[in-house]
Design an enzyme around this catalytic site. Sequence first.
Site, mmCIF file in Angstrom:
data_model
loop_
_atom_site.group_PDB
_atom_site.id
_atom_site.type_symbol
_atom_site.label_atom_id
_atom_site.label_comp_id
_atom_site.label_asym_id
_atom_site.label_seq_id
_atom_site.Cartn_x
_atom_site.Cartn_y
_atom_site.Cartn_z
ATOM 1 N N HIS A 308 0.834 -1.204 0.000
ATOM 2 C CA HIS A 308 0.000 0.000 0.000
ATOM 3 C C HIS A 308 0.867 1.251 0.000
ATOM 4 C CE1 HIS A 308 0.075 1.108 4.393
ATOM 5 N NE2 HIS A 308 0.127 -0.186 4.614
ATOM 6 N N ASP A 320 5.567 1.371 7.309
ATOM 7 C CA ASP A 320 4.175 1.005 7.028
ATOM 8 C C ASP A 320 3.539 1.999 6.070
ATOM 9 O OD1 ASP A 320 1.598 0.006 7.149
ATOM 10 O OD2 ASP A 320 1.195 0.795 9.150
ATOM 11 N N GLU A 354 -5.297 1.887 2.121
ATOM 12 C CA GLU A 354 -5.246 0.699 2.971
ATOM 13 C C GLU A 354 -5.484 1.086 4.414
ATOM 14 O OE1 GLU A 354 -3.153 -2.386 5.541
ATOM 15 O OE2 GLU A 354 -3.016 -0.211 5.450
ATOM 16 N N GLU A 355 -4.917 2.232 4.799
ATOM 17 C CA GLU A 355 -5.014 2.662 6.190
ATOM 18 C C GLU A 355 -6.414 3.124 6.567
ATOM 19 O OE1 GLU A 355 -2.861 1.912 8.120
ATOM 20 O OE2 GLU A 355 -0.821 2.197 7.382
ATOM 21 N N ASP A 383 3.546 -5.947 3.407
ATOM 22 C CA ASP A 383 3.146 -4.808 4.230
ATOM 23 C C ASP A 383 3.953 -4.835 5.527
ATOM 24 O OD1 ASP A 383 1.872 -2.759 5.531
ATOM 25 O OD2 ASP A 383 -0.110 -3.679 5.539
ATOM 26 N N HIS A 483 2.173 3.530 13.295
ATOM 27 C CA HIS A 483 1.169 4.580 13.142
ATOM 28 C C HIS A 483 1.516 5.839 13.919
ATOM 29 C CE1 HIS A 483 -2.411 1.983 11.537
ATOM 30 N NE2 HIS A 483 -1.342 1.969 10.755
#
Length: 581
Positions: A308, A320, A354-355, A383, A483
């Site tokens: 992603h 990520d 994706e997130e 990922d 994140h």
Amino acid sequence: MNTASKLLSATAASVLIATAVASAGSGAVQTGTKTHPGHHSHGSHRVTPDSPQAKRFVKGVTVAEITAHQTALQRIASLNDDTREVFSNGYQESLDYVVSTLRDAGYSPQVTQFNFPVWSESQPPVLNRVTPPKTYVPGDAADSDQPIADFITMANSPTVELTDAPVFPVGGIVDPPTGGSESGCEAADYTGVSGKVALVQRGTCAFVTKWSLAQAAGATGVIIYNEGNTAARQNPIFVDNQPDPPATIAAVITSYTLGNELLQAYKLGENPTVDLKVYGTFTDRFLPQVIAETRGGDRDHVVVVGAHLDSVEAGPGINDDGSGTATLLAQAEELANGRYHLRNKVRFGWFGAEENGLVGSTYYAHNLSQREVDKIDVMLDYDMLASPNYVRGVYDGDGNAAPDNPAGPEGSGKVEQVFDDWFDAQGLESVRRAFDGRSDYVGFTDRGIPSGGVFAGAEGVKTAEEAAIYGGAAGSWYDPCYHQLCDNLITVLTGVPPLDAEGLAPTGDEAAKRAAQRAMAGGAIKGLTELSAAASYAVYYFGASKDPFSAKVHKARKEARKVGTRGPDYAWHGHGNRVRR
């Protein structure tokens, strides 16, 4: 040296080489080959980890090239408020970078559109108590956790108008509140709620879980009130999570005061009723993502390789999923430059949003015709390959690693086996990760396509047993910067998260955090080296092999087409907007 390599300055290259050399000799323990139950050798298949062309391809996809692309992504994020989230300029510039890199390598990339419907309220919501009459003050996302509003609609609520609807407190409410409420966390809590508005207390399980369980039990609406046990749990908050299946009833989150008023009225036998009116609507919104495939290869046998392209809003996402994005770019360049003449066509996908709930990849996979689905042999998902406190995670394709692990579509166990074979050939241990619906393979498994991938870990906590195998710090997250703003190039290159990283020894003092930093130093590059090699081997294996799946797999896919099944339904577990509790 290709375009990406030119992006690294001599200084950055020196840092990278020093880091890679240091990590090659650091912490992680190599163990003997792990035996995986139910897996057997490839038999007559010619591609193995010792195949010269496979080894050449893996060697050609270098960590230097991967981190060069990550450097470019970091530069883009740094110029765009440290984010590459899907609605930002950083995402568009990341997409432009991928497209230009692919064109320079000789590809003809396609920028395709996916639909990401936007939820909004067409007018303010209404929540009134009917008897005695009382009007409550609505709020929106801007009023989250503020005392100026009494209630806020949960995002993704549909338009629903309820008048004089009875309110029913569900099981598990802690009154007076002391914390740790499990109200509405189990289906049994909703006994008797059918035809009524469920009154639920905030607590230990996700808001979206309460919403889904209330809907399944026949509730007409949901009022989730803040727990009330601390000063931080008093006001209404805005939550953006999507229930599965999609919501057909409205949900609001209220202040503790509002919810407690309704609860006490019920306890006094007043049988409170409310007017609950929510005006949620979805509007189509199309966003770009990138698809590119090799010029050669059998069009009737396609290997989809996905990552992603977006990050979360909070950070640049260089692990990520900048690590997956960069690895795919390096693989695509090596295939273009290396004259491998693969038997099958390889299709790379850099998916968007994706997130936000696997939106781009799911839209792509769900909108393929059945004829196109039948041409796809396998989907490989990459990922998070550069977590500082990494493990060598392999998706449990056959679901046999733990009793509750779901199996992927028939053939996914074979994908798992291919990764096993690579790690076994290197004398490296690996660990199973559940096929739990947290990444871009989901849309493809929905269509019955065999899938798999490798994964270095996110917010899970590394065990002492894992630290003994892989090195790193037990008690810290696999990616302490998951994140967060610190998911950046510095963390990837050094493997040292900052002291304020949320997942760095989260229960420890400063000394424990510093010890954890030292234990995982260099781990991100080491993990990237090992996981990107496995990822590249699988791309070559499925790209070069003639009919790698058994007759059983072909029969299962044929039978699925006859009955119109779409494969197992994997619920999204919130890899995007963090699931709020």
